[in-house]
Design an enzyme around this catalytic site. Structure first.
Site, PDB file in Angstrom:
ATOM      1  N   SER A 185     103.888  56.665  81.147  1.00 19.79           N
ATOM      2  CA  SER A 185     103.695  57.424  79.580  1.00 19.79           C
ATOM      3  C   SER A 185     103.556  58.944  79.993  1.00 19.79           C
ATOM      4  CB  SER A 185     102.646  56.637  78.984  1.00 19.79           C
ATOM      5  OG  SER A 185     102.550  57.196  77.531  1.00 19.79           O
ATOM      6  N   ASP A 231     107.621  58.362  77.918  1.00 22.77           N
ATOM      7  CA  ASP A 231     108.379  57.381  77.665  1.00 22.77           C
ATOM      8  C   ASP A 231     108.488  57.188  76.114  1.00 22.77           C
ATOM      9  OD1 ASP A 231     105.850  56.625  76.777  1.00 22.77           O
ATOM     10  OD2 ASP A 231     105.923  54.469  77.121  1.00 22.77           O
ATOM     11  N   ASP A 272     106.379  62.005  74.518  1.00 21.11           N
ATOM     12  CA  ASP A 272     105.823  61.934  75.863  1.00 21.11           C
ATOM     13  C   ASP A 272     106.783  61.365  76.723  1.00 21.11           C
ATOM     14  OD1 ASP A 272     105.715  59.405  74.690  1.00 21.11           O
ATOM     15  OD2 ASP A 272     103.888  58.955  75.709  1.00 21.11           O
ATOM     16  N   ASP A 317     107.182  56.695  73.300  1.00 19.26           N
ATOM     17  CA  ASP A 317     106.530  55.932  72.367  1.00 19.26           C
ATOM     18  C   ASP A 317     105.483  56.455  71.493  1.00 19.26           C
ATOM     19  OD1 ASP A 317     104.506  56.322  74.302  1.00 19.26           O
ATOM     20  OD2 ASP A 317     103.788  54.257  74.586  1.00 19.26           O
TER      21      ASP A 317
END
Length: 510
Positions: free
Chosen positions: A165, A306, A304, A308
């Site tokens: 992340s 990833d 960010d 999400d």
């Protein structure tokens, strides 16, 4: 037995004790013992009452009780446990075996962000899955919610995302998703852990197959996102700045908005395996703020690593975080009679200002434990359609059960194109001064068992009353305790955040 120990430690000690070892169940059945211990511990801690405006996050011991899985999957430094080759190979084997038992088939989708360690981890997991009889598809670099979406829309029994992340490139992680596009429940993660421990000693193949990405999966995910723009929104000529964090959104973000006619200025789109989140993305907004103003853009979006989560920047350079997103979308959904129950789900970290502005508009704010999985649990339990976190994880349950930065960006860009500046969408929202302090800790005992911390907490609670909040919790992914204090006056925020942080350092500081 519980004092100072989590349920897994208790179970391991029971298994090792000569008095009990001969009567302990086989590994396949120990999961039931662990569930009982978890239940007893959780129930015991919930008996400890806390004041209305103070949150001691003691109601989520399940994640802390697991050896590998935290609140957001398995995290660590590649090459060291739990991201060493043996554990990763065993994780693939265990997941494949579980899916075969539960579904009779195991077709698994793997995706990853741009970290240099991702391809090796993907190959190890794929090898373990294949050994267990599973078949594997590879999406290559794709967002975490992209994998969740594709698993849900196709015949995959599970999805695996390799990402840490917002963490730096040195870290990585493994997140697992069920066919429903949601993270596996705690009980399944516990079951997988026991099986991983069983197979950890198995020989890892010396030659690992190189995975080849199926490019059609990107196209399918982008088609899904395009259909989620709000009807009536027109992005032709809409100038938007995207900071893709040199991560999973580096191709998907610009392609999505350009396909809808937007004038896209892209930042953080040159990943080299080591620059993910480095001075860019949702944790480093200064560059985006300057670029939005310089480009005279209507909107700025920061993802960010990833993708999400998403945070936003106004034309003026002002930041709008997840609380602002929840307010803007809640207002829109209520105007369309689509805000079920006139209720929004946030977490203990959301600002008191959000709660009060929503209350003025007859919208209730429910607070779940920190973590998008717990926000989703509450949304599913209560039937609410909107929830999220201050950090920018937003769940639009009518569209997806996964927090999705690109989906959030699509919704907010739609609203800005229809209703003007983003500032107008969050008008009336007064952010109470808030400060979060991270304290490195050597252990994670129950917070209410620390006398010095309890005294500092009681002092803060007495002084703030209903005009402030204190949240103390442990990180689910790092060896940290987090202190959050918000109040009407900045001086109180700094005073009590420091007193609580000092109490934590004195008691359990690393």
């Amino acid at each position: 037995m519980f004092r100072g120990n989590n349920p897994r430690t208790c179970l391991n000690r029971l298994c090792a004790c000569p008095v009990y070892a001969k009567d302990m169940p086989a590994p396949d059945h120990r999961i039931n013992v662990l569930r009982v211990l978890n239940f007893l511990r959780s129930s015991t801690k919930k008996l400890a009452a806390t004041k209305a405006r103070t949150t001691l996050c003691i109601d989520r011991f399940l994640a802390m009780a697991k050896e590998f899985f935290g609140t957001d999957g398995i995290r660590g430094v590649p090459g060291t446990p739990p991201l060493d080759d043996a554990t990763l190979y065993a994780t693939g084997r265990s997941l494949g075996a579980y899916l075969k038992r539960e579904h009779g088939a195991a077709h698994v989708l793997i995706g990853m962000d741009t970290r240099e360690s991702g391809p090796h981890i993907a190959s190890l997991l794929a090898a373990g899955l294949t050994q267990a009889g599973a078949t594997v598809a590879f999406a290559g670099v794709i967002s975490t919610p992209g994998v969740a979406c594709l698993v849900r829309q196709n015949d995959f029994q599970a999805g695996v995302v390799i990402s840490a992340s917002h963490n730096p490139f040195q870290d990585n992680g493994v997140k697992l998703f069920s066919h429903a596009g949601m993270k596996f429940p705690d009980a399944v993660e516990e079951e997988l852990e026991l099986d991983i421990l069983t197979h950890r000693g198995d020989a890892v193949p010396k030659r690992l197959a190189r995975l080849v990405a199926d490019e059609s999966l990107d196209a399918e995910y982008l088609a899904f996102l395009r259909k989620r723009f709000i009807p009536g929104a027109k992005l032709t000529g809409f100038r938007i700045v995207l900071d893709c964090a040199n991560g999973a959104a580096f191709k998907l973000g610009p392609e999505l908005f350009r396909s809808l006619g937007a004038d896209v200025v892209a930042m953080g789109v040159s990943p080299d395996g080591r620059n993910i989140n480095a001075g860019c993305g949702s944790l480093n907004l200064e560059g985006l703020q300057k670029r939005v103003v310089a480009e005279k853009a209507r909107l700025g979006v920061a993802f960010d690593g990833d993708a999400d989560r998403a945070l936003f920047v106004c034309e003026s350079g002002k930041i709008v975080n997840g609380d602002g997103v929840l307010l803007a979308v809640a207002r829109y959904l209520k105007s369309q009679n689509k805000l079920k129950g006139d209720r929004v789900v946030a977490t203990s970290m959301s600002n008191l200002g959000l709660e009060r502005v929503l209350a003025r508009e007859n919208i209730a704010l429910a607070r779940a434990a920190v973590g998008d999985r717990y926000v989703l649990e509450e949304m599913l339990r209560s039937g609410n359609v909107l929830g999220g976190e201050q950090s920018g994880h937003i769940i639009f349950l009518d569209d997806s059960p996964a927090g999705d930065g690109l989906l959030t960006a699509a919704k907010i860009a739609s609203l800005v194109s229809m209703h003007g500046k983003i500032e107008s969408l969050v008008e009336g929202f007064k952010d109470y001064p808030q400060l979060i302090v991270n304290v490195k800790v050597r252990s994670k005992p129950p917070l209410e068992t620390l006398p010095e911390v309890s005294r500092a907490l009681a002092e803060a609670q007495s002084a703030l009353g209903d005009n402030g909040r204190v949240v103390l919790r442990y990180s689910g992914t790092e060896q940290l305790a987090r202190v959050m204090v918000e109040a009407e006056h900045e001086a109180d925020v700094h005073r009590f955040s420091q007193s609580l942080a000092n109490a934590l350092r004195s008691s359990i500081g690393a």
